[in-house]
Motif scaffolding. Structure first.
Motif, PDB file in Angstrom:
ATOM      1  N   TYR A   1       0.814  -1.209   0.000  1.00  0.00           N
ATOM      2  CA  TYR A   1       0.000   0.000   0.000  1.00  0.00           C
ATOM      3  C   TYR A   1       0.850   1.263   0.000  1.00  0.00           C
ATOM      4  O   TYR A   1       0.423   2.320  -0.452  1.00  0.00           O
ATOM      5  CB  TYR A   1      -0.950   0.000   1.196  1.00  0.00           C
ATOM      6  N   THR A   2       2.101   1.136   0.507  1.00  0.00           N
ATOM      7  CA  THR A   2       2.984   2.296   0.547  1.00  0.00           C
ATOM      8  C   THR A   2       3.229   2.853  -0.850  1.00  0.00           C
ATOM      9  O   THR A   2       3.441   4.043  -1.020  1.00  0.00           O
ATOM     10  CB  THR A   2       4.324   1.904   1.176  1.00  0.00           C
TER      11      THR A   2
ATOM     12  N   ASN B   1       0.459   6.264  -4.275  1.00  0.00           N
ATOM     13  CA  ASN B   1       0.943   7.153  -5.330  1.00  0.00           C
ATOM     14  C   ASN B   1       0.539   6.655  -6.711  1.00  0.00           C
ATOM     15  O   ASN B   1       0.247   7.451  -7.598  1.00  0.00           O
ATOM     16  CB  ASN B   1       2.461   7.287  -5.257  1.00  0.00           C
TER      17      ASN B   1
ATOM     18  N   ILE C   1      -3.041   7.690  -7.357  1.00  0.00           N
ATOM     19  CA  ILE C   1      -3.173   9.131  -7.596  1.00  0.00           C
ATOM     20  C   ILE C   1      -2.726   9.476  -9.011  1.00  0.00           C
ATOM     21  O   ILE C   1      -3.378  10.226  -9.732  1.00  0.00           O
ATOM     22  CB  ILE C   1      -2.341   9.910  -6.555  1.00  0.00           C
TER      23      ILE C   1
ATOM     24  N   LYS D   1      -4.438   3.052   6.121  1.00  0.00           N
ATOM     25  CA  LYS D   1      -3.852   4.291   5.614  1.00  0.00           C
ATOM     26  C   LYS D   1      -4.027   4.457   4.112  1.00  0.00           C
ATOM     27  O   LYS D   1      -3.841   5.550   3.589  1.00  0.00           O
ATOM     28  CB  LYS D   1      -2.371   4.325   5.956  1.00  0.00           C
TER      29      LYS D   1
ATOM     30  N   ALA E   1      -6.671   4.451   2.105  1.00  0.00           N
ATOM     31  CA  ALA E   1      -7.708   5.411   1.724  1.00  0.00           C
ATOM     32  C   ALA E   1      -7.271   6.819   2.093  1.00  0.00           C
ATOM     33  O   ALA E   1      -7.556   7.776   1.373  1.00  0.00           O
ATOM     34  CB  ALA E   1      -9.019   5.068   2.415  1.00  0.00           C
ATOM     35  N   GLY E   2      -6.542   6.932   3.198  1.00  0.00           N
ATOM     36  CA  GLY E   2      -6.069   8.245   3.620  1.00  0.00           C
ATOM     37  C   GLY E   2      -5.057   8.834   2.656  1.00  0.00           C
ATOM     38  O   GLY E   2      -4.948  10.041   2.523  1.00  0.00           O
ATOM     39  N   ILE E   3      -4.285   7.965   2.000  1.00  0.00           N
ATOM     40  CA  ILE E   3      -3.278   8.467   1.058  1.00  0.00           C
ATOM     41  C   ILE E   3      -3.909   8.753  -0.307  1.00  0.00           C
ATOM     42  O   ILE E   3      -3.716   9.801  -0.885  1.00  0.00           O
ATOM     43  CB  ILE E   3      -2.130   7.452   0.897  1.00  0.00           C
TER      44      ILE E   3
ATOM     45  N   GLY F   1      -7.217   8.707  -1.292  1.00  0.00           N
ATOM     46  CA  GLY F   1      -8.475   9.446  -1.371  1.00  0.00           C
ATOM     47  C   GLY F   1      -9.388   8.921  -2.461  1.00  0.00           C
ATOM     48  O   GLY F   1      -9.573   7.709  -2.599  1.00  0.00           O
ATOM     49  N   LYS F   2      -9.898   9.839  -3.261  1.00  0.00           N
ATOM     50  CA  LYS F   2     -10.858   9.458  -4.312  1.00  0.00           C
ATOM     51  C   LYS F   2     -10.213   8.588  -5.375  1.00  0.00           C
ATOM     52  O   LYS F   2     -10.885   7.849  -6.077  1.00  0.00           O
ATOM     53  CB  LYS F   2     -11.423  10.719  -4.971  1.00  0.00           C
TER      54      LYS F   2
ATOM     55  N   PRO G   1      -8.586  13.307   2.645  1.00  0.00           N
ATOM     56  CA  PRO G   1      -7.660  13.340   1.508  1.00  0.00           C
ATOM     57  C   PRO G   1      -8.202  14.143   0.337  1.00  0.00           C
ATOM     58  O   PRO G   1      -7.453  14.520  -0.546  1.00  0.00           O
ATOM     59  CB  PRO G   1      -7.483  11.859   1.159  1.00  0.00           C
TER      60      PRO G   1
ATOM     61  N   LYS H   1      -0.393  10.955   3.835  1.00  0.00           N
ATOM     62  CA  LYS H   1      -0.877  11.746   2.705  1.00  0.00           C
ATOM     63  C   LYS H   1      -0.648  13.218   2.980  1.00  0.00           C
ATOM     64  O   LYS H   1      -1.076  13.741   4.009  1.00  0.00           O
ATOM     65  CB  LYS H   1      -2.365  11.478   2.525  1.00  0.00           C
TER      66      LYS H   1
END
Lengths: 407, 383, 323
Positions: free
Chosen positions: A259-260, A264, A267, A288, A290-292, A294-295, C68, C139
């Motif tokens: 996931y790390t 990216n 995105i 984490k 979803a936190g990184i 997002g959409k 986010p 993030k």
């Protein structure tokens, strides 16, 4: 331009000045006696040979520092929770369980040394570890040679348990997980993929293994792989690979990574305007992600060992206890660490002894253990047989989609 | 600023007497024999109690680190070149010898289990594999040494670093290992690129690395290093380190000396790679060719002191044992380690021993030969 | 065509990041002649300090930093975070130079290298502690709105595809360009810059000429660290999934930036910028047109090739040593 005279370090060997002489003598005695003294002093600490004494020691080697620290610490948290519970319930055979964790900083050499120390010096009765395949492979022979059972919580590469009859795991293996992903990609209504692209981490044994197996399974099920692109763990820019993948127009992009990196990747996929659904594996599972992303990660699928939405009270109580203790939603690695520790303790309890052979025999005969990560049965190859859950990210929450049973 | 003393520009206080080839051999033979005897003693008298297996592994690691650090010291310390790619030679030696023992064992004995005792046929296959790995590494050392003719200092460092990083990526692209039953049905496709495991690493090698073999090679390394330091080649190396132009003017074949330094260092790094690959509880990975592994040995070399063999041995021991001792610090371990590293460097800016050897600090009465008087010596006597 | 244009865009953005980091390496090397291994960790600090500040300041302007997809804050917030990160990293750079490097000014250069490695290890592992930045990626909240400035549809094999140019990319290239021009001015047109060049040319002679060498070296470190902080900030903008401080990605980033400095001719300010773009181009176009597996190989192979042809880099001048 004047020449740089290397005078600062040019000494005439016959006349060491007194200052450096004293300094060196001090350094010398420090250098030799300090570590030696410590080595022998530390002989005295240990676990009283495992069986004697009033506690049972379990060993754990993990990446507490280094690039993979987040995985190691998650697993360690899961194990700590399990041990705390077991001790609160009276321990194993009336003895308290103690966990000794050593850091291997993600280095294979250190993993082997840590395992050796656990097995031969600390006298642990069983070893838990590691997430990364290569590190498990480094330490497994040490446990095997010394007759101490080792349970890997989350190394999915087939090779790990092939090391010997003392090496077990509580997760499913790469061929099955890849099969589950391929089957899902081919058959799930929203996907029905004919063409798949793969973006894999070439530096990770885990990712490379999944990529090979996925390509095999997907072709077997009638699909074609249209593009295979590689990245190296920690890369931040995936535009070149994604541009190439975009040009091959796949129906699904399979990303067997951690996931790390996936954050990216997702995105940048969105930035390049790629609408193709993403598909991943258990390395994705983290609160984490979803936190990184997002959409950008919305609607992506991945296979996992368990689902947070599982109504099973055991799962829900694990999640709430973990949240209370460590302040975050447990990821799959924590859940597997938790299960691994409980299976080992159960086997020690059933064996009634702390001999490696007895514990290994009990571990091998585990059937239908009610773990957080599903009903765990150990097969003849010492791998856990259990279904894979397919998860979809919906509104930032990993949502259960379907279960894929082993063939 | 002290001026270099023109009388004794080299490390050894007195030039060695001419002994001829036989004399030289005899001179090297007894330390090696002594080393073999010590290695055998270490191997056979190692205690068996709980914990000793762990100390044994640490001592093994120390031995391998000594070979790597002392060999790197030939390039970095004695010749004054700066190599950041030493781990690449380790990986080349390790992978080469691994291929020989793994596939050799399967061909010869149908399994990768250990075959024979300390001096059994398996062990000799292993030694042969290590030497072969060392030779391949030497060839690579020649190739890497060539740019040193055109490049200086940090430019050379970054090229050697690039070499290691390229090797790391290339090793990641190798094929999966073939198991004994896959071997018969293998085609050329399985062998190109070589089946050494790719990113997972080369696992399942027979674990022939024992205290005996490690310390035999350590003895060999040390004898070669000490003899080299006092040989004409070693003096040429030191002169290149101190001043390349002056050395050239004095008739030193600078190009040859530099490439030789790289080749000798690569040979022993390759040898250590063989030991590394066959150690229990280790798996050879592409990462082992990379820059971070090389840095470990650069640190040892610099901490030991430029060209000081005993200093480097001490530093290698210290830096291998220290992280083990610090295990109880848990996640703070590397913080303590880095602080100690900075502290040691600030305390001893020229390395533990500078360019001296440990016995340069022997007490006066121990010195048998009268000291050659030099101006600064007299000055201190007067004061 | 579309893919070519897209790759070119990425090259420009990535190249300017490499160039900013390479400038720090090249300036320190120009004066002290040693590879500052801790430089990439300053970049990390720059990125993570920006992240922490953003987390603190977002509520102040009424935004949720933990969401986010939260909208972007006003532009002045981003600018002040950039300035704060730059100031903080300059101070850290000063402290590192003062306590870890200055005591070794008279020691062989290689030994300073080891303290640099020690400092680098220290910063990595301190940053990784749970109460600092933690071992997990985070993030970076968006400081710039995710606006697409242009979306060109270009013909390509197999139909037309879009080339997307975002505000972030333009901002990165723009900010870097401004910083590089400022640096160029500073080094070649001011008194401090003249002193820096003098110290780099000959340390002892400039000390004799009355230049406060120690102070100039401190300035250089602070300047290099400031550029690194800016690079870290921009990096966090472009790649919002921030890797944890001890991740190998940062080491490799620093390594490639150093390679850029060497390719351009180390010690040469313009060379570092050129090297940054060359490296980015080789990396991006190699990964797209040849194979993404060998991305790092292209960079290092190019390095070796260039150094063998021009041992002092593309723009470096060959220094003739007088005996």
């Amino acid at each position: 331009m004047p020449r740089h005279v290397p005078s600062a370090s040019f000494c005439v060997p016959d006349q060491p000045d007194w200052c450096s002489q004293v300094g060196a003598a001090r350094m010398f005695s420090f250098g030799v006696f300090f570590p030696m003294g410590c080595l022998f002093a530390s002989l005295l600490i240990g676990c009283g040979g495992g069986s004697s004494g009033d506690e049972i020691c379990l060993g754990h080697y993990a990446s507490l520092t280094g690039a993979q620290a987040t995985f190691g610490r998650s697993t360690d948290n899961g194990i700590l929770l399990a041990i705390e519970e077991i001790n609160a319930a009276g321990g194993v055979n009336g003895k308290k369980v103690r966990l000794i964790t050593y850091d291997d900083k993600g280095d294979a050499r250190e993993a082997g040394t840590a395992a050796t120390r656990l097995v031969t010096r600390d006298g642990v009765v069983a070893v838990l570890g590691e997430v990364a395949t290569s590190l498990s492979l480094a330490a497994a022979p040490v446990c095997q040679e010394n007759g101490i059972p080792m349970v890997s919580p989350s190394s999915t590469n087939t090779k790990v348990t092939q090391v010997g009859d003392k090496i077990f795991r509580v997760c499913f293996i790469d061929p099955f997980q890849a099969y589950a992903c391929a089957k899902f990609a081919r058959e799930h209504e929203a996907l029905k993929a004919n063409k798949a692209a793969i973006l894999y981490d070439q530096a990770s044994g885990y990712s490379v293994g999944l990529r090979e197996e996925f390509a095999k399974s997907f072709a077997k099920l009638g699909g074609t792989i249209v593009s295979e692109q590689a990245y190296t763990e920690g890369d931040q820019d995936f535009s070149a690979q994604l541009t190439a993948i975009r040009a091959s127009e796949p129906d699904v992009i399979f990303i067997p990574g951690y996931y790390t990196d996936v954050g990216n990747i997702a995105i940048q996929t969105q930035k390049l305007g790629i609408a193709t659904p993403l598909l991943g594996a258990d390395g994705w599972d983290s609160s984490k992600l979803a936190g990184i992303a997002g959409k950008a990660i919305e609607g992506a699928y991945y296979s996992n060992h368990y689902s947070q939405q599982d109504p099973d009270p055991a799962v829900q109580s694990f999640i709430s206890k973990y949240k209370a203790k460590h302040g975050e939603t447990p990821d799959a690695l924590a859940a597997l660490g938790y299960d691994a520790a409980r299976i080992v303790c159960l086997a020690i309890g059933q064996a009634g002894s702390t001999k490696g052979d007895d514990i290994a025999a009990k571990l091998a005969s585990t059937k239908g253990f009610p773990g957080v990560t599903g009903k765990i049965s150990i097969d003849a190859d010492r791998n856990a047989v259990k279904p894979a859950m397919m998860i979809q990210m919906k509104d930032g929450i990993p949502t259960y989609v379907t279960t894929i049973q082993p063939e | 600023m002290r001026k270099p003393n023109p009388d004794t520009p080299f490390d050894s206080p007195t030039p060695p007497r001419e002994r001829g080839l036989l004399g030289t051999l005899a001179n090297s033979a007894w330390p090696i024999l002594l080393g073999i005897a010590l290695a055998a003693a270490l191997h056979y008298f190692w205690p068996l109690g709980p914990g000793w297996l762990y100390y044994k592994k640490v001592v093994l690691d120390v031995g391998i680190a000594i070979i790597l650090a002392v060999s790197l010291n030939i390039v970095n310390g004695m010749t004054g070149q700066f190599s950041l790619g030493h781990a690449a030679f380790l990986a080349i030696g390790g992978y080469t010898s691994g291929i020989v023992t793994y596939y050799g064992s399967i061909l010869l004995w149908k399994s990768t289990d250990l075959h024979g005792g300390v001096l059994g046929p398996g062990a000799w296959l292993f030694v042969f594999a290590c030497l072969l790995g060392a030779l391949v590494a030497t060839a690579a050392g020649y190739v890497v040494g060539l740019p040193s003719l055109r490049l200086r200092g940090d430019y050379l460092a970054i090229v050697t670093l690039g070499f290691g990083e390229i090797l790391r990526v290339v090793l990641q692209q190798t094929n999966p290992i073939l198991s004994p039953d896959q071997l018969d049905s293998s085609s050329l496709k399985n062998w190109l690129p070589p089946p050494v495991g790719g990113a997972v690493g080369f696992n399942g090698l027979p674990t022939y690395t024992t205290l005996f073999w490690v310390y035999v090679f350590v003895a060999l390394m040390l004898v070669v290093a000490f003899r080299l330091k006092r040989s004409s080649l070693g003096r040429a190396m030191i002169s290149v380190r101190e001043d390349e132009f002056a050395a050239q003017a004095m008739g030193v074949h600078v190009a040859r000396v530099k490439v030789m330094a790289f080749m000798i260092a690569a040979f022993f790094a390759g040898l250590a790679g063989g030991l590394f690959a066959h150690e229990s509880g280790l798996i050879l990975r592409p990462l082992d060719a990379g820059f971070l592994r090389s840095l470990d040995y650069v640190i040892m070399t610099v901490l030991g002191g430029r060209g000081s063999i005993s200093g480097v041995v001490l530093a290698a021991t210290l830096l291998t044992v220290l992280p083990e001792y610090l295990r109880d610090f848990d996640q703070y371990r590397l913080i303590v380690y880095s602080l100690l590293l900075i502290g040691m460097m600030l305390l001893r800016p020229q390395g533990l021993f500078g360019i001296h050897e440990i016995w340069d600090w022997r007490p006066r009465w121990f010195t048998r030969k009268p000291q050659t008087r030099s101006p600064s010596n007299e000055k201190r006597g007067a004061a | 065509m579309a893919d070519f244009a897209q790759t070119l865009m990425t090259t420009l953005a990535v190249g300017s990041l490499y160039a900013l980091i390479a400038l720090g390496y090249t300036m320190v090397y120009g004066i002290l002649k040693f590879i500052n291994f801790a430089h990439s960790d300053i970049v990390v600090l720059g990125a993570w300090i920006s992240f922490t500040l953003t987390r603190w300041l977002f509520p102040a302007v009424g935004l949720d930093a933990h969401n986010p997809d939260s909208p972007a804050p006003p532009l002045w917030l981003g600018a002040s975070i950039l300035i704060a990160a730059v100031v903080a990293c300059s101070l850290i750079g000063f402290v590192i130079e003062r306590f870890a490097y200055r005591p070794l000014r008279k020691a062989p250069r290689l030994n300073v290298l080891i303290t640099a490695i020690g400092v680098s290890l220290l910063l990595q592992n301190l940053g990784q502690l749970s109460f600092m930045f933690g071992p997990s990626p985070q993030k970076m909240p968006a400081l710039l709105s995710n606006v697409e400035l242009w979306r060109l549809s270009l013909p390509s094999s197999g139909g037309a595809r879009n080339v997307v140019i975002g505000l972030v990319d333009v901002m990165i290239v723009g900010t870097s360009a401004v910083l590089m021009i400022a640096l160029e001015f500073l080094v070649f047109r001011t008194k401090i810059g003249t002193a820096m060049r003098a110290v780099s040319y000959d340390l002892e002679a400039s000390a004799l000429m009355g230049i406060p060498v120690d102070r100039i070296i401190s300035y250089t470190f602070m300047l290099g660290s400031a550029l690194a902080a800016a690079a870290g900030f921009l990096y966090a903008l472009k790649y919002p999934g921030l890797n944890q401080p001890a991740h190998t990605t940062w080491v490799l980033l620093g390594l490639k930036a150093f390679v850029a400095a060497v390719i351009g001719g180390i010690g040469n300010v313009r060379g570092a910028v050129l090297g940054g773009f060359v490296i980015a181009a080789v990396e991006q176009f190699g990964a797209y047109y040849l194979s993404s597996s060998y991305r790092d190989v292209y960079v290092f192979a190019l390095l070796i090739a260039i150094l063998l042809v021009r041992p002092s880099g593309l723009l470096g001048s060959t220094v003739r040593e007088k005996v």
